[in-house]
Design a protein around this motif. Structure first.
Motif, short mmCIF file in Angstrom:
data_model
loop_
_atom_site.label_atom_id
_atom_site.label_comp_id
_atom_site.label_asym_id
_atom_site.label_seq_id
_atom_site.Cartn_x
_atom_site.Cartn_y
_atom_site.Cartn_z
N ALA A 32 -29.24 -1.00 -2.25
CA ALA A 32 -28.57 -1.99 -3.09
C ALA A 32 -27.65 -2.87 -2.26
CB ALA A 32 -27.76 -1.27 -4.16
N PHE A 33 -27.68 -4.16 -2.54
CA PHE A 33 -26.80 -5.08 -1.80
C PHE A 33 -26.39 -6.21 -2.74
CE2 PHE A 33 -31.27 -5.86 -1.11
CZ PHE A 33 -31.41 -7.20 -1.43
N GLY A 34 -25.18 -6.71 -2.52
CA GLY A 34 -24.65 -7.77 -3.39
C GLY A 34 -25.25 -9.13 -3.06
N GLY A 35 -25.02 -10.08 -3.96
CA GLY A 35 -25.50 -11.45 -3.75
C GLY A 35 -24.85 -12.08 -2.53
N GLU A 36 -23.72 -11.51 -2.08
CA GLU A 36 -22.99 -12.04 -0.90
C GLU A 36 -23.90 -12.04 0.33
OE1 GLU A 36 -21.97 -9.51 -2.71
OE2 GLU A 36 -20.17 -10.21 -3.73
N VAL A 37 -24.76 -11.01 0.45
CA VAL A 37 -25.63 -10.90 1.62
C VAL A 37 -26.53 -12.13 1.70
CG1 VAL A 37 -27.44 -9.50 2.70
CG2 VAL A 37 -25.61 -8.39 1.45
N LYS A 42 -27.13 -13.75 5.61
CA LYS A 42 -27.36 -12.54 6.43
C LYS A 42 -28.66 -11.81 6.05
CE LYS A 42 -23.48 -12.11 8.87
NZ LYS A 42 -22.28 -11.56 8.26
N PHE A 43 -29.33 -12.36 5.06
CA PHE A 43 -30.45 -11.58 4.54
C PHE A 43 -31.64 -11.54 5.50
CE2 PHE A 43 -33.97 -10.53 1.68
CZ PHE A 43 -33.46 -9.33 1.21
N VAL A 44 -31.72 -12.53 6.40
CA VAL A 44 -32.87 -12.57 7.31
C VAL A 44 -32.91 -11.29 8.16
CG1 VAL A 44 -33.97 -13.85 9.18
CG2 VAL A 44 -32.79 -15.06 7.37
N GLU A 45 -31.75 -10.93 8.74
CA GLU A 45 -31.71 -9.72 9.58
C GLU A 45 -32.06 -8.48 8.77
OE1 GLU A 45 -28.83 -11.70 9.63
OE2 GLU A 45 -29.42 -12.78 11.44
N LEU A 46 -31.53 -8.45 7.55
CA LEU A 46 -31.78 -7.30 6.69
C LEU A 46 -33.28 -7.20 6.36
CD1 LEU A 46 -29.90 -5.22 5.53
CD2 LEU A 46 -29.66 -6.59 3.48
N THR A 47 -33.90 -8.38 6.19
CA THR A 47 -35.33 -8.42 5.89
C THR A 47 -36.13 -7.73 7.00
OG1 THR A 47 -34.88 -10.60 5.08
CG2 THR A 47 -37.17 -10.00 5.19
N HIS A 48 -35.70 -7.96 8.26
CA HIS A 48 -36.41 -7.34 9.38
C HIS A 48 -36.33 -5.82 9.26
CE1 HIS A 48 -35.41 -11.19 11.83
NE2 HIS A 48 -36.35 -11.38 10.92
N GLY A 65 -27.70 -8.00 -6.11
CA GLY A 65 -26.69 -8.51 -7.04
C GLY A 65 -26.70 -10.01 -7.00
N ALA A 66 -25.81 -10.65 -7.76
CA ALA A 66 -25.76 -12.11 -7.75
C ALA A 66 -24.36 -12.59 -8.13
CB ALA A 66 -26.82 -12.67 -8.71
N ARG A 67 -23.35 -11.74 -7.88
CA ARG A 67 -21.99 -12.08 -8.34
C ARG A 67 -21.51 -13.45 -7.83
NH1 ARG A 67 -18.52 -7.35 -9.90
NH2 ARG A 67 -20.27 -6.29 -8.96
N VAL A 207 -28.71 3.78 -1.01
CA VAL A 207 -27.86 3.16 0.01
C VAL A 207 -27.14 1.97 -0.62
CG1 VAL A 207 -27.83 2.00 2.27
CG2 VAL A 207 -29.53 3.79 1.82
N PHE A 208 -25.81 1.89 -0.46
CA PHE A 208 -25.06 0.73 -0.91
C PHE A 208 -24.53 -0.01 0.31
CE2 PHE A 208 -24.44 3.35 -4.81
CZ PHE A 208 -24.91 2.43 -5.74
N LEU A 209 -24.87 -1.30 0.41
CA LEU A 209 -24.31 -2.12 1.49
C LEU A 209 -23.04 -2.75 0.95
CD1 LEU A 209 -27.67 -3.65 2.65
CD2 LEU A 209 -26.15 -2.32 4.08
#
Ligand code: COA
Length: 440
Positions: A32-37, A42-48, A65-67, A207-209
């Motif tokens: 799980a990760f918030g809309g902040e990512v 930063k989502f590109v790295e996480l995608t890898h 998320g999408a806060r 997992v919570f980021l």
């Protein structure tokens, strides 16, 4: 190719992750990760990293998320943000913004997960993202006279439908929205969706980021591992928790109590955080483990009776070297004991030789009727981390009957001459124990 230090390190590192790769294949992880990512780019790295996990055969359920995006939308539409008891009130106009913001974030995530550029970690990636009406929601209702309207909570997770997608190697992406049998849409929190999904799917990991790097004790030290009861103590203690921890730690407790074996709270700001947490012994955040009747702790003088009872039969059989009560009293601070339901069922001792950066693991024992539950290995792993904490570089054991157990756990047979000087002088040539060493 000649083996250089760098290539040898690489080979050693690659081999060290093999056990995790084997253990994680076909397991279900909910991340799980918030809309902040997404907002921070930063989502590109996480995608890898997600791509890598998926290629290793891990069944991935992502919850976003999408806060910040919702807040942006509300501001653009000149709508205020109303919270009641910390829960967002979602009226019809707010719900419109929520739907738009969540939709946009989702599309962005799906686009990034579809990348397959050559010369990037996503080359040849073949991630198929699945979505759908997997989450049934119900309204939170009226709290203290205030109707929270379209704010909801998870009522049911369509496990069969999600598992169907996972079975075909698809990555399931869950949004913080749920649908009711009456055809309404509800605004949910990402932590509720992630926790409910992990429980319903009987996930192996949740997992919570987060913004912070984990749970800290009163002195500010990062706590690497918490049992459920320790996590509850942290929550009820007076010291102030970060907003993240206050939000996610209760979810970790809820998940663990419902059978999710591990929940990880890690920083989203660390590149590769998910990989570091999952593929290394030490991890980088806080791990909450299922409540257990077992405790592995330093021995105290009160434990001597229990330790003697455990070691005596093994000493009688000649498997372990005899230790009398006086010796145990002198060396008790070297021992750890594994307690099951307030009874000592396992123990081990560590004798460091700091000059040689080597420590001896001795008196490792598990009660006969409690063997084959992984207790021996848990004690060994604990001793390895204690030895590492004391800056030891290798661990050695002397054994007459348990050679293969140690070989299967990364030890290699060695020579008496490799023992630290002090141990060499005490070596009992009659016992003919074999020496095994493991780099740590
Ligand atoms: C060695 C010992 C601590 C392992 O405890 P445990 O809690 O049963 O260990 P684990 O559950 O982590 O491991 C069990 C596995 O090891 C295997 N195993 C147990 N003893 C073994 C031996 N002597 N040689 C090879 N494998 C062995 C079991 O068959 C089991 O295998 P599986 O996982 O494939 O089913 C326990 O057997 C013991 O107390 N032995 C006597 C004391 C001793 O020899 N200590 C070592 C010298 S310091």
């Amino acid at each position: 190719m000649p083996i250089t230090t760098t290539s040898a390190d690489f080979v050693a590192w690659f081999r060290s992750v093999a056990p995790y790769i084997n253990a994680f294949r076909t397991r279900t992880f909910v991340i799980a990760f918030g809309g902040e990512v997404v907002a921070d780019g930063k989502f590109v790295e996480l995608t890898h990293d997600f791509n890598l996990l998926a290629s290793l055969g891990i069944k991935l359920v992502l919850v976003h998320g999408a806060r910040p995006q919702i807040e942006q939308h509300l501001a653009k539409s000149n709508l205020g943000d109303t919270y009641h008891h910390g829960i967002r009130l979602t009226d019809a106009e707010t719900m419109q913004c929520v739907k738009e913001a969540v939709g946009r974030v989702r599309v962005e995530i799906e686009a990034l997960l579809s990348m397959g550029l050559p010369n990037s970690p996503m080359a040849n990636a073949d991630i198929r993202v699945a979505g759908g009406n997997f989450i049934t929601a119900q309204p939170i209702g009226v709290i203290n006279g205030i109707d929270l309207q379209h704010t909801g909570s998870v009522r049911k997770v369509d496990v069969a439908a999600i598992n169907d997608r996972l079975k075909f190697g698809e990555v399931v992406l869950l949004s913080p929205l749920g649908y009711s049998p009456t055809g309404e849409v509800f605004n949910l929190t990402l932590e509720d969706v992630a926790t409910a999904a992990a429980i319903a799917l009987d996930a192996d990991k949740l997992v919570f980021l987060m913004d912070t790097d984990g749970v800290h004790d009163k002195k500010g030290n990062l706590i690497k591992e918490l049992t459920v009861s320790q996590a509850q103590e942290v929550l009820s203690a007076k010291h102030k928790l970060t907003d993240d921890v206050a939000l996610y730690l209760p979810c970790a407790v809820r998940a663990s109590e419902a059978g999710v074996s591990r929940t990880h709270l890690i920083s989203r700001h660390n590149d590769g955080a998910v990989l570091q947490e999952l593929f290394s012994d030490d991890g980088i955040g806080t791990m909450v483990v299922e409540s257990t009747l077992n405790t592995l702790r330093d021995a105290t003088i009160e434990d001597i009776g229990g330790i003697l009872e455990l070691l005596r039969p093994l000493e009688d059989e000649g498997i372990l070297v005899r230790r009398n009560r006086e010796l145990l009293e002198q060396e008790i601070e070297r021992f750890v004991v594994l307690e099951h339901d307030h009874r000592i069922v396992g123990c081990a001792a560590l004798y460091p030789s700091p000059d040689e950066a080597a420590a001896e693991l001795a008196a490792l024992a598990v009660e006969k009727q409690n063997r084959d539950h992984g207790y021996g290995e848990a004690i060994l792993n604990h001793m390895i981390s204690v030895a590492k904490g004391q800056r030891m570089k290798k661990l050695f054991v002397l054994t007459t009957r348990t050679a293969h157990w140690f070989i299967e756990r990364g030890f290699v047979e060695s020579d008496i001459s490799t023992l630290p000087a002090h141990k060499k002088s005490l070596y009992n040539y009659q016992r003919k124990s074999k020496v095994f060493v493991r780099k740590i």
